[in-house]
Design an enzyme around this catalytic site. Structure first.
Site, PDB file in Angstrom:
ATOM      1  N   ASP A 414       0.829  -1.211   0.000  1.00 16.44           N
ATOM      2  CA  ASP A 414       0.000   0.000   0.000  1.00 16.44           C
ATOM      3  C   ASP A 414       0.863   1.261   0.000  1.00 16.44           C
ATOM      4  O   ASP A 414       2.032   1.243   0.358  1.00 16.44           O
ATOM      5  CB  ASP A 414      -0.885  -0.023   1.248  1.00 16.44           C
ATOM      6  CG  ASP A 414      -2.208   0.694   1.046  1.00 16.44           C
ATOM      7  OD1 ASP A 414      -2.361   1.419   0.047  1.00 16.44           O
ATOM      8  OD2 ASP A 414      -3.096   0.527   1.903  1.00 16.44           O
ATOM      9  N   GLU A 463      -5.394  -1.804  -7.001  1.00 19.23           N
ATOM     10  CA  GLU A 463      -6.446  -0.885  -6.562  1.00 19.23           C
ATOM     11  C   GLU A 463      -6.607   0.200  -7.627  1.00 19.23           C
ATOM     12  O   GLU A 463      -7.242  -0.033  -8.639  1.00 19.23           O
ATOM     13  CB  GLU A 463      -6.107  -0.287  -5.199  1.00 19.23           C
ATOM     14  CG  GLU A 463      -7.278   0.494  -4.595  1.00 19.23           C
ATOM     15  CD  GLU A 463      -6.927   1.148  -3.278  1.00 19.23           C
ATOM     16  OE1 GLU A 463      -7.841   1.398  -2.488  1.00 19.23           O
ATOM     17  OE2 GLU A 463      -5.731   1.433  -3.044  1.00 19.23           O
ATOM     18  N   GLU A 469     -13.716   1.623   0.136  1.00 21.83           N
ATOM     19  CA  GLU A 469     -13.127   2.273   1.296  1.00 21.83           C
ATOM     20  C   GLU A 469     -13.576   3.726   1.401  1.00 21.83           C
ATOM     21  O   GLU A 469     -13.676   4.279   2.500  1.00 21.83           O
ATOM     22  CB  GLU A 469     -11.602   2.200   1.250  1.00 21.83           C
ATOM     23  CG  GLU A 469     -10.955   3.035   0.168  1.00 21.83           C
ATOM     24  CD  GLU A 469      -9.439   3.024   0.268  1.00 21.83           C
ATOM     25  OE1 GLU A 469      -8.890   2.059   0.837  1.00 21.83           O
ATOM     26  OE2 GLU A 469      -8.803   3.971  -0.217  1.00 21.83           O
TER      27      GLU A 469
END
Length: 665
Positions: A414, A463, A469
């Protein structure tokens, strides 16, 4: 007389040479519908693109500017040209189909100045790339990538979310699409790829790229006045620093150039994907086809599937006799839930190591990770570990060795949040090293896919999407239903999406609230179910918590029954970008169909003539009669259908449907 004759011949030869120089080089697609015209007039290299008689791009310049003053694309002289027809079978594991035939015509122009340019014309679009043939290293000051349109067409673009005045190239590549004319481009911002231009007659052109390696990714910039767009590139980082939280690196200073390069190499493909129907867009394969082939060899060990995920639901289980959080009891609860429902993975998201310290080799005291791995293996569940890109990169060999030996399946990586050259190089290092240790990757906080999942098939998902989210902190003005029926047409063309669907708390437009600890979705329950079919997503989260999934057993069972991998065919049955989409996927003889709409109610009729012979058991989840007010309302039906059947389905505002079609024996 001889002198007069010679003079006339020389004049005629001069006229012939001028005409020959002005005559464009032409490259046609295999079906002859798309045409590229390349000109080298007035010392400039330009290209135009036509579809049948329609001009899509006109006299668009392209070039590179090197540090020593060399200008590729100016003072052009073609030393040689080669043409060839290319047809190759591309094996595509964990993709929207297992393999496909890629066919194109190629024109290779070797230019004066130790460089060349390749043009390719496919039936699905056009692409070009520069290459260098020198031996000495190069500093690339900039690249000229121009896209000149003849009218003020409508564009769909996602702008950088960096704050005004901040580095526009540093952000997570997640934003809603803005629908705007070319001349209304926000001149104070840049758009990240892909960007789509609508010609108002069904034809659309999508700008994106492939084979991005050791080079910055392209952004798009407009001047707010003309109908021309240009490529923009993040300058090369000259100094890095760290944010204290998560020990995440960021660019503190940038150079005046965009890339350092070796003397001989190929540069990224610039792609113009062209479609006459919206339903062709999500299944355009150019990005994957133009990427470098598999570099890891056997990838049979790479596994996709469903994931019981902790972060979105904030470890929000209830009805247990322990305190939920990042501890052994909570994760064993997630493992038990995954095992009971044949879910292949759980993720240990942020918090299993201290993010402020930035040392992923040391696990927090509340977790006995080897014991957790042992427990998960005993339940036939694999574990994926979350980490930050630079944290993994700084401990790459040690982390891969330690966790592969422990039995970890892979990493969810991430917060790269940039795509300058050093960021792209980091992604390649991580992909190569994790593959060596047979670890898979789910890449978050990253730029759009550029075919890297072909080059490194251990990259199972990306992503770079405005996913679920965002519902933890976004108000209803962030129109997720509109985004959900634009994104599959544009972003998904580039590659798979880790959107993280599966909300069991569902809300109408009037009722939606951003609740961080108990998040909900915009739209209906069936809209959420449909995501598991509509999205290309070989590794897919169940974003809500195990407690609520156990209470919603019927929906949970259906989600888990939809295959992530082994897809043999993908079709878009119906759809209009920005309004709705109906997708179908085949696994062996069985089919799965998902439909989504925006905030408009919509009735569709499904023609099932694509089914094989015989009877099929259709399990249908559709919006209930009260779904417009109570978004959790749905109806399940089971019936027998054949290829002669037509199904009428009404989608509520923000609604959808999901269907499995199992061939009867």
């Amino acid at each position: 007389m001889k002198n007069i004759f010679l003079t006339v011949c020389i004049c005629l030869l001069g006229i012939f040479c001028v005409n020959a120089a002005e005559k464009p080089l032409v490259l046609l697609s295999p079906d002859g519908i798309l045409k590229v015209e390349i000109r080298t007039e007035n010392g400039l290299l330009t290209y135009s693109v036509y579809r049948a008689d329609q001009c899509l791009l006109k006299d668009s310049r392209l070039g590179m500017r090197l540090e020593e003053g060399t200008q590729w694309g100016t003072d052009t002289h073609i030393r040689s040209q080669k043409r060839k027809n290319i047809s190759e079978k591309i094996v595509s594991p964990h993709y929207r189909l297992p393999s496909f035939q890629s066919v194109c015509n190629e024109l290779d122009l070797k230019m004066k100045g130790d460089y060349g340019i390749l043009f390719r014309a496919y039936n699905e679009g056009v692409a070009y790339r520069f290459y260098s043939v020198g031996k000495k290293p190069m500093i690339i000051q900039g690249e000229l990538a121009e896209f000149n349109f003849d009218k003020d067409y409508t564009t769909y673009m996602a702008y950088s979310t960096a704050a005004k005045g901040k580095d526009p190239y540093a952000m997570a590549f997640q934003n809603l699409y803005v629908k705007t004319p070319l001349t209304s481009f926000d001149t104070e911002n840049v758009a990240f790829l892909p960007v789509t231009v609508d010609y108002d007659n069904g034809v659309k052109l999508t700008i994106t790229e492939s084979d991005l390696e050791a080079y910055p990714g392209m952004f798009i910039k407009g001047d707010g006045q003309t109908t021309s767009l240009k490529g923009e590139f993040a300058p090369y980082p000259s100094r890095m620093d760290y944010h204290p939280w998560r020990h995440m690196s960021y660019v503190a200073e940038r150079s005046e150039y965009i890339a350092k390069s070796t003397g001989t190499r190929s540069f990224p493909w610039r792609i113009l994907a062209i479609s006459e129907k919206d339903t062709h867009m999500p299944v355009n394969n150019m990005v994957y086809a133009l990427a470098s082939p598999n570099r890891i060899g056997d990838c049979s060990w790479v596994k996709g599937g469903k994931v019981a995920w902790d972060w979105w639901n904030d470890w929000g289980i209830s009805g247990v006799d322990f305190k939920a959080g990042i501890n052994m009891d909570t994760y064993k609860y997630y493992i038990d839930f995954a095992s009971e429902n044949n879910i292949e993975f759980i993720v240990l998201d942020e918090g299993w190591y201290d993010p402020k310290v930035g040392n992923m080799l040391t696990v927090i005291p509340d977790l006995d990770l080897p014991e957790l791995v042992r427990y998960a293996k005993s339940k036939q569940v694999d574990i994926i570990l979350w980490t930050v890109f630079n944290v993994l990169d700084e401990q790459l060999e040690a982390a891969c060795k330690k966790y592969s030996e422990m039995g970890i399946s892979g990493f969810k990586v991430d917060f790269l949040d940039r795509d300058d050259q050093t960021a792209v190089e980091m992604v390649y290092r991580i992909a190569e090293t994790t593959a060596k240790y047979k670890l898979s990757l789910d890449l978050h906080g990253i730029y759009k896919p550029t075919g890297l999942n072909r080059t490194y098939p251990n990259i199972i998902n990306f992503e770079s999407v405005f996913g679920m989210e965002e519902m933890k902190w976004s108000t209803v003005e962030k129109d997720m239903m509109q985004y959900d029926v634009i994104m599959p047409y544009i972003r998904m063309m580039a590659g798979p999406v880790d959107y993280t669907p599966g909300a069991m708390r569902n809300a109408s437009k009037k009722d939606f609230k951003d609740i961080y600890y108990n998040p909900m979705s915009q739209g209906t329950r069936c809209h959420q179910l449909a995501a598991y079919v509509v999205h290309d997503s070989p590794l897919t989260m169940l974003a809500d918590n195990p407690t609520i999934y156990r209470k919603e057993k019927e929906c949970t069972d259906f989600i888990v029954s939809i295959p992530n991998t082994g897809v043999e065919e993908t079709r878009i049955l119906q759809g209009t970008m920005g309004e709705y989409i109906v997708s179908a996927r085949r696994v062996e003889a069985d089919w799965y169909i998902g439909g989504m709409t925006n905030w408009d109610s919509r009735e569709v009729t499904l023609d099932l003539s694509f089914l094989g012979n015989g009877n099929y058991t259709a399990t249908i989840f559709k919006d209930g009669v009260n779904a417009a007010k109570q978004a959790t309302d749905y109806k399940k039906e089971v019936k027998t259908v054949t290829s002669q059947t037509q199904l009428k389905l009404l989608m509520a505002p923000g609604g959808g449907f999901a269907i499995s079609l199992k061939q009867q024996q």
